[in-house]
Design a protein around this motif. Structure first.
Motif, mmCIF file in Angstrom:
data_model
loop_
_atom_site.group_PDB
_atom_site.id
_atom_site.type_symbol
_atom_site.label_atom_id
_atom_site.label_comp_id
_atom_site.label_asym_id
_atom_site.label_seq_id
_atom_site.Cartn_x
_atom_site.Cartn_y
_atom_site.Cartn_z
ATOM 1 N N THR A 121 0.782 -1.254 -0.398
ATOM 2 C CA THR A 121 0.048 -0.454 -0.300
ATOM 3 C C THR A 121 0.955 1.330 0.246
ATOM 4 O OG1 THR A 121 -1.810 -1.412 1.442
ATOM 5 C CG2 THR A 121 -1.349 1.539 1.171
ATOM 6 N N PHE A 122 1.680 1.681 0.814
ATOM 7 C CA PHE A 122 2.653 2.488 0.917
ATOM 8 C C PHE A 122 4.269 2.566 0.397
ATOM 9 C CE2 PHE A 122 0.024 2.182 4.352
ATOM 10 C CZ PHE A 122 -0.547 3.128 4.473
ATOM 11 N N ALA A 123 4.436 1.587 -0.421
ATOM 12 C CA ALA A 123 5.295 2.093 -1.151
ATOM 13 C C ALA A 123 5.711 2.313 -2.517
ATOM 14 C CB ALA A 123 5.598 0.637 -2.159
ATOM 15 N N ASN A 124 3.965 2.673 -3.388
ATOM 16 C CA ASN A 124 4.492 4.068 -3.875
ATOM 17 C C ASN A 124 4.609 5.411 -4.068
ATOM 18 O OD1 ASN A 124 3.424 2.372 -5.367
ATOM 19 N ND2 ASN A 124 0.362 3.001 -5.144
ATOM 20 N N PHE A 125 4.694 5.508 -2.311
ATOM 21 C CA PHE A 125 4.894 7.262 -1.541
ATOM 22 C C PHE A 125 6.654 7.512 -1.618
ATOM 23 C CE2 PHE A 125 0.799 6.050 -0.500
ATOM 24 C CZ PHE A 125 0.550 6.690 -0.593
ATOM 25 N N GLY A 126 7.222 5.967 -1.731
ATOM 26 C CA GLY A 126 8.768 6.125 -1.526
ATOM 27 C C GLY A 126 9.161 4.724 -1.266
ATOM 28 N N THR A 127 10.638 4.759 -1.223
ATOM 29 C CA THR A 127 11.862 3.886 -0.496
ATOM 30 C C THR A 127 11.523 3.406 0.247
ATOM 31 O OG1 THR A 127 12.935 3.945 -2.838
ATOM 32 C CG2 THR A 127 13.901 2.786 -0.911
ATOM 33 N N PHE A 128 11.938 2.721 1.329
ATOM 34 C CA PHE A 128 11.508 2.154 2.622
ATOM 35 C C PHE A 128 13.120 1.849 2.077
ATOM 36 C CE2 PHE A 128 7.005 -0.231 1.817
ATOM 37 C CZ PHE A 128 6.576 1.685 1.844
ATOM 38 N N ARG A 129 13.469 2.435 4.250
ATOM 39 C CA ARG A 129 15.522 2.000 4.310
ATOM 40 C C ARG A 129 15.550 0.083 5.209
ATOM 41 N NH1 ARG A 129 13.769 6.000 7.410
ATOM 42 N NH2 ARG A 129 13.575 5.551 10.216
ATOM 43 N N SER A 140 -7.223 -3.816 17.698
ATOM 44 C CA SER A 140 -6.765 -3.897 16.422
ATOM 45 C C SER A 140 -5.245 -3.621 15.975
ATOM 46 C CB SER A 140 -7.453 -2.143 15.524
ATOM 47 O OG SER A 140 -6.678 -1.062 16.794
ATOM 48 N N ASN A 141 -4.186 -2.739 14.563
ATOM 49 C CA ASN A 141 -3.088 -3.564 14.444
ATOM 50 C C ASN A 141 -2.748 -2.045 14.503
ATOM 51 O OD1 ASN A 141 -2.921 -6.704 14.462
ATOM 52 N ND2 ASN A 141 -2.518 -6.785 12.613
ATOM 53 N N HIS A 142 -1.457 -2.251 14.461
ATOM 54 C CA HIS A 142 -0.417 -0.629 14.505
ATOM 55 C C HIS A 142 0.438 -0.798 13.597
ATOM 56 C CE1 HIS A 142 0.608 -0.995 18.279
ATOM 57 N NE2 HIS A 142 1.837 0.336 17.923
ATOM 58 N N ALA A 143 1.215 0.207 12.754
ATOM 59 C CA ALA A 143 2.152 -0.074 11.884
ATOM 60 C C ALA A 143 3.069 0.698 12.422
ATOM 61 C CB ALA A 143 1.576 -0.823 10.843
ATOM 62 N N PHE A 144 4.395 1.038 11.880
ATOM 63 C CA PHE A 144 5.311 1.704 11.558
ATOM 64 C C PHE A 144 6.215 1.571 10.111
ATOM 65 C CE2 PHE A 144 5.170 1.158 16.053
ATOM 66 C CZ PHE A 144 4.814 2.298 16.448
ATOM 67 N N ILE A 145 6.182 2.384 9.196
ATOM 68 C CA ILE A 145 6.495 3.005 8.272
ATOM 69 C C ILE A 145 7.953 3.494 8.442
ATOM 70 C CG2 ILE A 145 6.190 3.319 6.105
ATOM 71 C CD1 ILE A 145 3.372 3.191 6.356
ATOM 72 N N TYR A 146 9.642 2.947 7.677
ATOM 73 C CA TYR A 146 10.513 3.505 8.029
ATOM 74 C C TYR A 146 10.877 4.032 5.878
ATOM 75 C CZ TYR A 146 9.963 0.685 12.130
ATOM 76 O OH TYR A 146 9.638 0.042 13.722
ATOM 77 N N TYR A 147 10.173 5.538 6.022
ATOM 78 C CA TYR A 147 11.005 5.714 4.530
ATOM 79 C C TYR A 147 12.776 5.880 4.830
ATOM 80 C CZ TYR A 147 6.031 5.707 2.666
ATOM 81 O OH TYR A 147 4.572 5.361 2.495
ATOM 82 N N THR A 148 13.299 6.444 3.353
ATOM 83 C CA THR A 148 13.981 7.239 3.613
ATOM 84 C C THR A 148 14.567 8.612 3.571
ATOM 85 O OG1 THR A 148 14.604 6.869 0.795
ATOM 86 C CG2 THR A 148 15.319 5.339 2.066
ATOM 87 N N ASP A 149 13.205 9.480 3.330
ATOM 88 C CA ASP A 149 13.241 10.859 3.355
ATOM 89 C C ASP A 149 11.831 10.970 3.919
ATOM 90 O OD1 ASP A 149 11.520 11.247 0.808
ATOM 91 O OD2 ASP A 149 12.587 9.011 0.097
ATOM 92 N N PHE A 150 12.133 12.129 4.155
ATOM 93 C CA PHE A 150 10.688 13.510 4.499
ATOM 94 C C PHE A 150 9.901 12.952 3.704
ATOM 95 C CE2 PHE A 150 13.515 13.695 8.788
ATOM 96 C CZ PHE A 150 12.603 12.769 9.705
ATOM 97 N N GLU A 151 10.321 13.776 2.946
ATOM 98 C CA GLU A 151 9.584 13.931 1.879
ATOM 99 C C GLU A 151 8.492 13.219 1.282
ATOM 100 O OE1 GLU A 151 12.453 13.924 1.405
ATOM 101 O OE2 GLU A 151 12.876 16.285 0.400
ATOM 102 N N ALA A 156 3.062 10.462 2.163
ATOM 103 C CA ALA A 156 2.273 9.485 2.518
ATOM 104 C C ALA A 156 1.051 9.607 3.361
ATOM 105 C CB ALA A 156 3.295 8.339 3.315
ATOM 106 N N ILE A 157 1.651 10.737 4.907
ATOM 107 C CA ILE A 157 -0.019 10.526 5.865
ATOM 108 C C ILE A 157 -0.883 12.511 5.460
ATOM 109 C CG2 ILE A 157 -0.077 12.965 7.834
ATOM 110 C CD1 ILE A 157 3.148 11.656 8.187
ATOM 111 N N LYS A 158 -0.429 12.612 4.056
ATOM 112 C CA LYS A 158 -0.805 14.040 3.823
ATOM 113 C C LYS A 158 -1.809 13.124 2.593
ATOM 114 C CE LYS A 158 -1.149 17.770 0.113
ATOM 115 N NZ LYS A 158 -0.416 18.437 -1.033
ATOM 116 N N GLU A 159 -1.318 11.895 1.780
ATOM 117 C CA GLU A 159 -2.556 11.132 1.345
ATOM 118 C C GLU A 159 -3.362 10.230 1.687
ATOM 119 O OE1 GLU A 159 -3.529 12.345 -1.974
ATOM 120 O OE2 GLU A 159 -1.610 13.791 -1.844
#
Length: 209
Positions: A121-129, A140-151, A156-159
Motif C-alpha cells: 500500500t505505501f511503497a508508492n510514496f517512496g523507498t523503505f530503509r 486493532s493492529n498498528h504499524a510503523f513505516i520507515y521511509y528513506t526521506d521526509f518527502e 504518505a501522511i497527507k494522502e
C-alpha cells in the motif's frame, strides 16, 4: 602512537543526549567517576544547539575504560545514554542517534493487515530503509513505516490519513521517538537527517524504533 590517537583512546562518545543536557551537567556527572579533561558538544550551525551527541575526554585509558564499564544504562532526563569508546575517525563523524529519521505511525488497522499489505500500500510514496513493522493489538493492529526521506513520509501522511483500508479509517502521523514525548518529523530532526545524508553516512546505521 601519536597524540591524536592517544586523545581518542581516553575519550568516550555520548549519544542520545536530551536537548536540555549541557557541558556543565555532563562535567558534574562524569567527574564523580574520574577526573575529566574536557567535554565537547558539537552544535548545529543553524539552530546553535547540540545535535544529540558529545564527547568526554579523560586523562588516562584506565579512567576512560572504568567510566565506560560503569555507565551502561545511565539515564539523563529519562533518556538512556549511549556510551561508546572512540575508534578510527569517529571524533569528527560520530554515529547519529538511532531514532533519527522518518518513522510514520499507522493506527486503527484491521487485524488481518500484515507487513506485506502495508508494504504494497505505501511503497508508492517512496523507498523503505527497512521493512514496515506491524504490531498486533487487542482490537486493532498498528504499524510503523520507515521511509528513506521526509518527502516520502510527508506525502504518505497527507494522502493516506483517514483513508479506508479493509473497512477501517486509518490514522496516520509521525511516530513518537523512542523514550520521548516528541514525535519524529520536527525541524531539528529533519536538519540532522539531511546533514547525515549529505555527509554520506550509511543510512543503515540510522536504526529507528
Amino acid at each position: 602512537m601519536d597524540a591524536k590517537q592517544n586523545d581518542k583512546e581516553v575519550s568516550l562518545y555520548l549519544g542520545n543526549l536530551d536537548p536540555k543536557v549541557d557541558e556543565t551537567l555532563l562535567y558534574e556527572l562524569f567527574v564523580q567517576f574520574a577526573p575529566v579533561k574536557s567535554i565537547r558538544l558539537p552544535k548545529d550551525k543553524v539552530l546553535r544547539r547540540h545535535q544529540g551527541y558529545g564527547f568526554v575526554e579523560f586523562f588516562n585509558v584506565k579512567d576512560c575504560e572504568y567510566v565506560l564499564n560503569i555507565c551502561s544504562g545511565l539515564s539523563l532526563y529519562d533518556k538512556v545514554l549511549r556510551v561508546k569508546k572512540l575508534i578510527g575517525g569517529q571524533t569528527e563523524t560520530p554515529e547519529l542517534d538511532e531514532d533519527i529519521g522518518p518513522v510514520v505511525y499507522v493506527g486503527n488497522l484491521d487485524k488481518l493487515v500484515d507487513s506485506g499489505s502495508i508494504s504494497a500500500t505505501f511503497a508508492n510514496f517512496g523507498t523503505f530503509r527497512k521493512p514496515p513493522q506491524v504490531v498486533p493489538g487487542e482490537k486493532s493492529n498498528h504499524a510503523f513505516i520507515y521511509y528513506t526521506d521526509f518527502e516520502s513520509s510527508d506525502e504518505a501522511i497527507k494522502e493516506m490519513n483517514g483513508k479506508i483500508i479493509m473497512n477501517r479509517p486509518i490514522k496516520m502521523d509521525y511516530a513518537y521517538k523512542k523514550d520521548s514525548k516528541e514525535k519524529h518529523g520536527d525541524r531539528t530532526e529533519r536538519l540532522l537527517y539531511e546533514k547525515a545524508r549529505e555527509n554520506n553516512f550509511e543510512l543503515e546505521q540510522l536504526k529507528k524504533r
